[in-house]
Design an enzyme around this catalytic site. Structure first.
Site, PDB file in Angstrom:
ATOM      1  N   HIS A 142       0.842  -1.203   0.000  1.00 44.88           N
ATOM      2  CA  HIS A 142       0.000   0.000   0.000  1.00 44.88           C
ATOM      3  C   HIS A 142       0.866   1.237   0.000  1.00 44.88           C
ATOM      4  O   HIS A 142       2.032   1.217   0.407  1.00 44.88           O
ATOM      5  CB  HIS A 142      -0.939   0.006   1.212  1.00 44.88           C
ATOM      6  CG  HIS A 142      -0.274   0.322   2.519  1.00 44.88           C
ATOM      7  ND1 HIS A 142      -0.172   1.604   3.009  1.00 44.88           N
ATOM      8  CD2 HIS A 142       0.335  -0.469   3.436  1.00 44.88           C
ATOM      9  CE1 HIS A 142       0.460   1.586   4.171  1.00 44.88           C
ATOM     10  NE2 HIS A 142       0.783   0.335   4.452  1.00 44.88           N
ATOM     11  N   CYS A 143       0.293   2.341  -0.489  1.00 43.62           N
ATOM     12  CA  CYS A 143       0.955   3.643  -0.428  1.00 43.62           C
ATOM     13  C   CYS A 143       0.133   4.518   0.518  1.00 43.62           C
ATOM     14  O   CYS A 143      -0.575   4.004   1.381  1.00 43.62           O
ATOM     15  CB  CYS A 143       1.078   4.268  -1.812  1.00 43.62           C
ATOM     16  SG  CYS A 143      -0.506   4.597  -2.603  1.00 43.62           S
ATOM     17  N   ALA A 144       0.170   5.825   0.351  1.00 38.32           N
ATOM     18  CA  ALA A 144      -0.519   6.722   1.279  1.00 38.32           C
ATOM     19  C   ALA A 144      -2.030   6.661   1.137  1.00 38.32           C
ATOM     20  O   ALA A 144      -2.759   6.948   2.085  1.00 38.32           O
ATOM     21  CB  ALA A 144      -0.049   8.160   1.062  1.00 38.32           C
TER      22      ALA A 144
END
Length: 482
Positions: A27-29
């Site tokens: 996942h990213c932000a």
């Protein structure tokens, strides 16, 4: 929102994608990123119907589910679990090694961004503290209450300084901690190394740079300048990375009985001495050059630099290269105290939201009206993917061109007017909070942001709404597509 709801959301997403179809997940932000075996077998509409999901798209070889900041990490935890993180990351790394050079570059930039994402809350809070300080110590404001800056007790001024100065004074320690953690080292070792880089025993970098100060750097071996690295982002990043790699190798070879004592000892002494004597002096020159180039570009006469940055940034978002901006912005803040780059880039959010609202308003298709409005609102709250990939790019070059030009024009005007933030991490609606340190900055930014939105909205309404959305659809067709 309860943990059960995050868990339920994660389970629904995995069930629809298919557990056997998922090769790895990260996942990213704002997004869950799935590497999947069969993209076509996924029911995207079913995922979009999940309450917490703000949109889905396929990009850079990954099926991505947009959840938003603050939600994505909790849903990811429910999917991956603390015990599975390492295994999943190893799977992801194995997968990454088989992909193209372009994909490796994009992942490298995302990894770099992850280092800075971890420290964003501290920088955002500091930016707000600085803004409040500007308001509280403003002579006009104090005069309204019948006092002046000279009348404020020293204890109050000291407390204000603690709130506004601490993060930037120890920024290398925070970056070293985050980098060391991200690249597989022990976070506390990275933090200790970062603290040593800004040790009060070293000449303060800001004082050395001050021409009015009598502080001089220490000279080692007759030619190597030794100073503290207050505000040095690149040095802290590289030292944190090097420390993590050294630690991983040492732990693989160090006997268990000696590991606890000697691994931290060698990691710290090699990293700190290497940072102060070799990496720091070299990277400091590189860092100063980077700041010079960026500020010179932004300061090009007639706002040409602002126009270029405003035009390029949305394209960087499309390719994932925008993550690189985190390091540049952090460097600007640490070196100058201001961040004109985020000011210009923020116009992308206003323009992108306006395109969505304009298409939603003029569309005769009910599902596009709903989708456009939802994407526009989500963009105003700081998540741009549903708007960018779901509306702006989806409907051809005209909406994209309007968005790019509007963003560029907004950036040009802000550059001409000298507007610059004192933080980063706040998007679109909340972004004016980065300018409350000055009435002129605050009001001007809001006016230009609204003007950018209005220009993009009008141009999209007149020139960029696709013809197929302007015709009244057949009722059966509309029901089927919905």
């Amino acid at each position: 929102m309860s943990e059960d709801q995050y868990k339920q959301t994660g389970e629904q997403i995995v069930r629809i994608i298919g557990e056997d179809n998922i090769e790895s997940v990260t996942h990213c932000a704002t997004r869950l990123r799935f590497n999947v075996k069969d993209r076509d077998s996924i029911d995207q509409e079913a995922i979009e119907d999940i309450e917490l999901v703000k949109g889905v798209f396929y990009h850079s070889g990954q099926f991505q589910v947009i959840l938003g900041t603050g939600i994505v990490n909790k849903v990811y935890k429910a999917i991956a679990g603390e015990t599975d993180n390492e295994e999943r990351q190893q799977n992801s790394q194995s997968e990454q090694s088989q992909t193209s050079k372009k994909g490796r570059v994009q992942r490298g930039i995302r990894t770099l961004a992850d280092v800075f994402i971890a420290i964003i809350p501290g920088i955002v809070a500091t930016g707000l503290f600085l803004g409040l300080k500007g308001v509280i110590l403003n002579e006009t404001v104090l005069g309204f209450f019948g006092t002046s800056p000279d009348a404020i007790p020293e204890s109050v001024l000291t407390l204000i300084s603690v709130l506004t100065d601490t993060v930037f004074a120890f920024l290398p320690a925070l970056i070293c901690w985050s980098a060391n953690k991200k690249f597989g080292g022990t976070p506390i070792i990275g933090f200790v190394i970062g603290l040593m880089l800004v040790s009060p025993a070293l000449p303060n970098a800001y004082e050395v740079a001050d021409a009015a100060s009598s502080v001089e750097p220490l000279i080692a071996f007759g030619f190597i300048p030794i100073v503290g690295y207050q505000g040095s982002v690149l040095t802290a990043l590289v030292v944190g990375l090097v420390a993590a790699k050294i630690e991983i190798r040492l732990r693989a070879k160090m006997p268990d009985s000696l590991d606890l004592m000697f691994t931290p000892f060698f990691v710290i002494i090699i990293s700190v001495l290497g940072g102060l004597l070799v990496l720091g002096p070299v990277l400091h020159i590189v860092e100063n050059g980077l700041v010079y180039v960026v500020t010179a570009l932004i300061d090009v006469p007639l706002g040409i630099g602002g126009f270029i940055v405003g035009l390029i940034y949305p394209l960087a978002v499309m390719t994932g290269m925008h993550h690189l901006f985190f390091m540049i912005e952090t460097t600007l803040l640490a070196s100058t105290g201001f961040n004109p780059l985020i000011t210009i880039c923020a116009m992308y959010g206003f323009a992108n939201a306006a395109v969505c609202f304009a298409i939603s308003r003029r569309s005769k298709k009910k599902n596009i009206k709903v989708m456009g409005t939802s994407a526009g609102v989500t963009q105003l709250l700081g998540v741009s993917e549903p708007a960018l990939f779901g509306i702006t790019i989806r409907y051809g070059t005209r909406p994209l061109t309007v968005m790019l030009l509007s963003s560029a024009l907004g950036g040009m005007v802000l550059s001409i007017l000298g507007i610059q933030a004192n933080s980063y991490g706040l998007a679109v609606i909340l972004s004016p909070l980065m300018y409350i340190y000055s009435g002129y900055q605050f009001i001007t930014y809001i006016i230009v942001g609204i003007a950018t939105f209005v220009v993009a909205f009008i141009l999209t309404s007149i020139f960029a709404v696709p013809k197929e959305l302007l015709s009244v659809p057949d009722e059966k067709q509309e029901t089927k597509s919905a």
